[in-house]
Design an enzyme around this catalytic site. Structure first.
Site, PDB file in Angstrom:
ATOM      1  N   HIS A  87      -1.627  -5.685  -6.469  1.00  0.00           N
ATOM      2  CA  HIS A  87      -2.794  -6.053  -7.763  1.00  0.00           C
ATOM      3  C   HIS A  87      -1.983  -4.787  -8.820  1.00  0.00           C
ATOM      4  CE1 HIS A  87      -5.881  -2.832  -6.720  1.00  0.00           C
ATOM      5  NE2 HIS A  87      -5.229  -2.741  -7.999  1.00  0.00           N
ATOM      6  N   ASP A 223      -2.746  -6.155   0.654  1.00  0.00           N
ATOM      7  CA  ASP A 223      -2.445  -5.674  -1.281  1.00  0.00           C
ATOM      8  C   ASP A 223      -1.605  -4.975  -1.549  1.00  0.00           C
ATOM      9  OD1 ASP A 223      -3.111  -5.319  -3.499  1.00  0.00           O
ATOM     10  OD2 ASP A 223      -5.116  -5.114  -3.434  1.00  0.00           O
ATOM     11  N   SER A 651      -5.543   3.316  -6.311  1.00  0.00           N
ATOM     12  CA  SER A 651      -5.045   1.538  -6.249  1.00  0.00           C
ATOM     13  C   SER A 651      -3.222   2.512  -5.615  1.00  0.00           C
ATOM     14  CB  SER A 651      -4.992   0.729  -7.447  1.00  0.00           C
ATOM     15  OG  SER A 651      -6.527  -0.029  -6.875  1.00  0.00           O
TER      16      SER A 651
HETATM   17  N1  ARG Z   1     -11.105  -4.098  -7.296  1.00  0.00           N
HETATM   18  C1  ARG Z   1      -9.563  -4.007  -7.176  1.00  0.00           C
HETATM   19  C2  ARG Z   1      -9.435  -2.583  -8.923  1.00  0.00           C
HETATM   20  O1  ARG Z   1     -10.090  -2.855  -8.919  1.00  0.00           O
HETATM   21  C3  ARG Z   1      -8.941  -5.121  -6.879  1.00  0.00           C
HETATM   22  C4  ARG Z   1      -8.926  -5.828  -8.607  1.00  0.00           C
HETATM   23  C5  ARG Z   1      -7.458  -6.221  -7.819  1.00  0.00           C
HETATM   24  N2  ARG Z   1      -8.158  -7.945  -7.727  1.00  0.00           N
HETATM   25  C6  ARG Z   1      -8.361  -8.641  -7.848  1.00  0.00           C
HETATM   26  N3  ARG Z   1      -8.778  -9.963  -6.673  1.00  0.00           N
HETATM   27  N4  ARG Z   1      -9.098  -9.195  -9.119  1.00  0.00           N
HETATM   28  O2  ARG Z   1      -8.575  -2.767  -8.673  1.00  0.00           O
HETATM   29  N1  GLU Z   2      -8.928  -1.900  -7.116  1.00  0.00           N
HETATM   30  C1  GLU Z   2      -9.417  -0.133  -7.703  1.00  0.00           C
HETATM   31  C2  GLU Z   2      -7.511   0.508  -9.109  1.00  0.00           C
HETATM   32  O1  GLU Z   2      -7.369  -0.677  -9.297  1.00  0.00           O
HETATM   33  C3  GLU Z   2      -9.242   0.714  -6.922  1.00  0.00           C
HETATM   34  C4  GLU Z   2     -10.343   0.425  -6.641  1.00  0.00           C
HETATM   35  C5  GLU Z   2     -11.412   1.378  -7.054  1.00  0.00           C
HETATM   36  O2  GLU Z   2     -11.850   1.834  -7.399  1.00  0.00           O
HETATM   37  O3  GLU Z   2     -11.995   1.984  -6.546  1.00  0.00           O
HETATM   38  O4  GLU Z   2      -7.353   1.387  -8.776  1.00  0.00           O
END
Ligand code: ARG
Ligand code: GLU
Length: 716
Positions: A87, A223, A651
């Site tokens: 991502h 990921d 991330s």
């Molecule tokens: N929750 C994670 C973050 O905050 C992953 C986001 C990307 N993945 C998704 N399914 N939208 O970045």
């Molecule tokens: N998916 C998040 C990022 O893009 C990390 C998840 C979080 O917020 O801990 O950094």
């Protein structure tokens, strides 16, 4: 009474509020030795703080970069090979994708260096050294200065410190503030500018579970993505050039195939972006109980409309995939955060602390009324914050209005504007228009507009909403739909042909026409409202709040001299540490700490986009063709959780075991614990990582890119 107070006070001295519990904290690498090494070793760490961060010898920090401004990446070969999240690489992968070469869907693997794909504007920043420069930054600053005098002085000091530091270094130099302006560090960094895409799994793997599973455990997302840093032949950063060569790092991460066992010590090294752990109760109360719920509600409505259209039309699904992911990511995070704070009785806990603080501060003129002043100032800023959130979520949630906003510069040209400047604006506008309409579905946006503008109109008081909404009252008898019908019927921003016609032979007369376009009028009205009625007040109250928060931070540290404090995340390099462990998300439910390939097969559903499983993966699963990447239990572990304190920006961060070997890549947090940005609770806050063995399994067995594995240093 007096005696009770005294007792409470002594109690507090010995048991300060919020005794730090292992797992909490995002620590400054340079201070690990002093503050954390002992505890880390007691928890099982076998390496030293100097192995993690050193300016005298190669250390783990030499393998960590901030990737693309908002993520983390780690170097895993002496040829500059870099791992991060799928991502995080998504934009780059998408930009190289076309219908013929759809790398998002099918994955991408460079089978030779020549096939690695350059990415314009993608950077990786590596920290070389940091120094505490607090005294120098605060020189000449005194308590009786006004906020603006203070910040002027600090800006001057920083500027001259950076200038003189630059004389002795080839590195990029910045000064960042920590503990809300109570401490300053000078940071030397290298910015790599030639970062090439090496590999990415298909989205069915890299985004498996999609938004359905996002923020959730149990999780089965692979990921990860692979990049490479290229440099000039002097091994120094250089912009893209054909003859650039792979970067030779001072250190690259050894990778362990041993996996993550329950209760193993683990740490994360990366770039967490923003946390607010030291807020007063009033701020948390507002965020959790007022602003989050409003934002959640508005996003929910938008997402429901997205889903209605995307379910019925595959084309619209592709068009709105990335928008949906963006809106849904924040929406879900806020839901988790509000629930988590309520469940942990977070506001009450902060209130209790504030009572204790008041007792302690009672005899100190500077700190005495701080808490009640917080109450007042947060009350005062609330309507302005709401105005801001309604504007962002509801006003600009209408794509048509947001798109029209981008034409502001063009609308301003007059007879005197130079031809060249106009040409450039037109080219920009043309490009923007193409990318907008490629992913625009008008009926969907119209329905969003009806829903969102109704909320905006009905829920914001007259003096806190932009003028264009009052048309609904004066001209359309409170009928939002009628206004929206007019908006979409009259605006030229609804079709690429109309926009092209407008841009054709553009001149100042057309600029005047543009100014009358209803979507443009709406956009302009929002920005006028914000600049003239909201911004100034928000900024000036924010100044007050910042000053108070700075003083409060200092006071909290004085009050609890025994407590080890860690600064809020500020997009600088940090270390978090904890243990590999499951948790209990709710009464009667227990989560294990890892997931396996069996879980992917269990979730498989060819009819649900998020749960489609690649044929090749199924074959490998059936044949149990796992190579050396299976766990000793015989299965392939996909993801695992641990009690490391992480946030957005982490991330792509590496997860290490006690030996300092790479065992996973962080990519998310568990929903029940997303309130860790405001308050960390070791019983439910968990970060989620993809198991490095799954990453290698996909690269090697699934994609057949074993040449990449050969570059890495694998320890058994
Ligand atoms: N929750 C994670 C973050 O905050 C992953 C986001 C990307 N993945 C998704 N399914 N939208 O970045
Ligand atoms: N998916 C998040 C990022 O893009 C990390 C998840 C979080 O917020 O801990 O950094």
């Amino acid at each position: 009474m007096k005696k009770n107070t005294f007792l409470l006070f002594t109690f507090l001295l010995f048991f300060p509020f919020g005794l730090l519990i292992a797992g909490e904290g995002m620590w400054i690498p340079m201070l690990l030795e002093r503050l954390n090494e002992k505890e880390m070793r007691e928890m099982g760490m076998k390496i030293t703080a100097e192995d993690i961060y050193s300016i005298n010898q190669a250390s783990i920090k030499d393998a960590i970069v901030m990737f693309g401004g908002g993520c983390t990446g780690e170097i895993v070969s002496n040829q500059g090979l870099l791992l991060t999240n799928h991502h995080c690489g998504y934009g780059a992968i998408q930009r190289h994708s076309s219908l013929e070469n759809d790398y998002l869907t099918n994955g991408f693997w460079a089978m030779s260096r020549e096939e690695e794909l350059p990415n314009e504007n993608l950077n990786a920043t590596m920290l070389m050294e940091m120094k505490d420069v607090t005294n120098a930054v605060l020189e000449g600053v005194s308590d009786n200065m006004t906020e603006s005098e203070r910040s002027k002085k600090i800006t001057e000091n920083k500027k001259s410190l950076i200038e003189s530091a630059k004389k002795d270094t080839e590195y990029h130099v910045v000064i960042e503030d920590f503990f809300i302006g109570n401490q300053y560090f000078m940071i030397y960094e290298q910015v790599f500018k030639d970062i090439r895409l090496v590999g990415a799994p298909p989205s069915n793997i890299g985004k498996f579970g999609g938004d359905t599973d996002n923020w959730m455990w149990p999780r089965h997302t692979g990921d990860f993505a692979v990049f490479r840093i290229y440099v000039g032949d002097d091994n120094k950063p250089k912009s893209y050039s054909d003859d650039n060569v792979p970067y030779k790092p001072a250190y690259h991460l050894p990778i362990s195939l041993k996996g993550a066992e329950k209760d193993d010590f683990t740490f994360v090294f990366g770039y967490p972006a923003r946390t607010n752990e030291y807020l007063p109760s009033f701020a948390i109360d507002q965020q959790v109980n007022i602003t989050n719920p409003i934002r959640i509600k508005i996003r929910q409505i938008r997402l429901d409309i997205f889903t209605k259209y995307t379910n019925n039309d595959p084309k619209v699904r592709i068009q709105y995939a990335s928008k949906h992911a963006g809106v849904a990511n924040g929406w879900k995070k806020m839901i988790g955060e509000s629930k988590g704070v309520r469940r942990a009785r977070g506001v009450e806990k902060k209130q209790q602390f504030e009572q204790q603080f008041n007792i302690w501060a009672n005899s100190n003129v500077q700190y005495k009324n701080l808490i009640s002043k917080f109450d007042e100032v947060y009350e005062r800023i609330l309507p302005y914050n709401l105005a801001y959130y309604y504007m962002i979520e509801a006003g600009y949630g209408v794509e048509l209005i947001n798109f029209a906003r981008a034409f502001t510069n063009l609308s301003k040209i007059d007879k005197t504007t130079e031809k060249e400047a106009i040409e450039k604006m037109l080219a920009d506008a043309q490009r923007r228009s193409e990318s907008f309409f490629k992913d625009y579905h008008l009926p969907l946006d119209k329905e969003v507009a009806e829903a969102l503008l109704a909320i905006y109109y009905n829920e914001q008081p007259i003096d806190f909403r932009p003028d264009f909404l009052n048309l609904i009252n004066t001209k359309y008898k409170n009928d939002v739909k009628a206004y929206v019908a007019y908006l979409f019927a009259e605006s030229i921003f609804t079709s690429p042909e109309k926009v092209a016609a407008m841009l054709n032979n553009f001149n100042y007369k057309k600029a005047q026409q543009l100014q009358k376009d209803p979507a443009f009028v709406a956009a302009k009205s929002i920005s006028y409202f914000y600049t003239n009625k909201v911004m100034e007040t928000i900024n000036s109250i924010d100044d007050e709040i910042n000053e108070m928060r700075r003083v409060y931070m200092r006071a909290q540290m004085e009050m609890q001299p025994e407590k080890r404090f860690y600064p809020d995340a500020n997009s600088t390099l940090r270390v978090s540490y904890g243990k590999v462990e499951g948790f209990k998300p709710a009464d009667a439910v227990t989560y294990k700490h890892f997931t396996t390939l069996d879980g992917i097969m269990e979730k498989e559903n060819p009819d649900i986009y998020d749960y489609v499983v690649e044929e090749r993966l199924k074959e490998l699963y059936k044949a149990k063709d796992y190579g050396r990447y299976a766990d000793k239990d015989g299965s392939v572990h996909v993801a695992f959780i641990a009690s490391n304190h992480t946030t957005g920006g982490n991330s792509g961060s590496p997860l290490f075991n006690a030996e300092g070997h790479l065992i996973g890549i962080n990519f998310d947090r568990c929903w029940e614990g997303t309130m860790s940005d405001l308050m960390y609770d070791p019983s439910i806050c968990r970060n989620i990582s993809v198991d490095i063995r799954y990453v290698l399994f996909i690269i090697d067995k699934f994609a057949g890119a074993s040449h990449l594995i050969d570059e890495m240093t694998i320890v058994q």
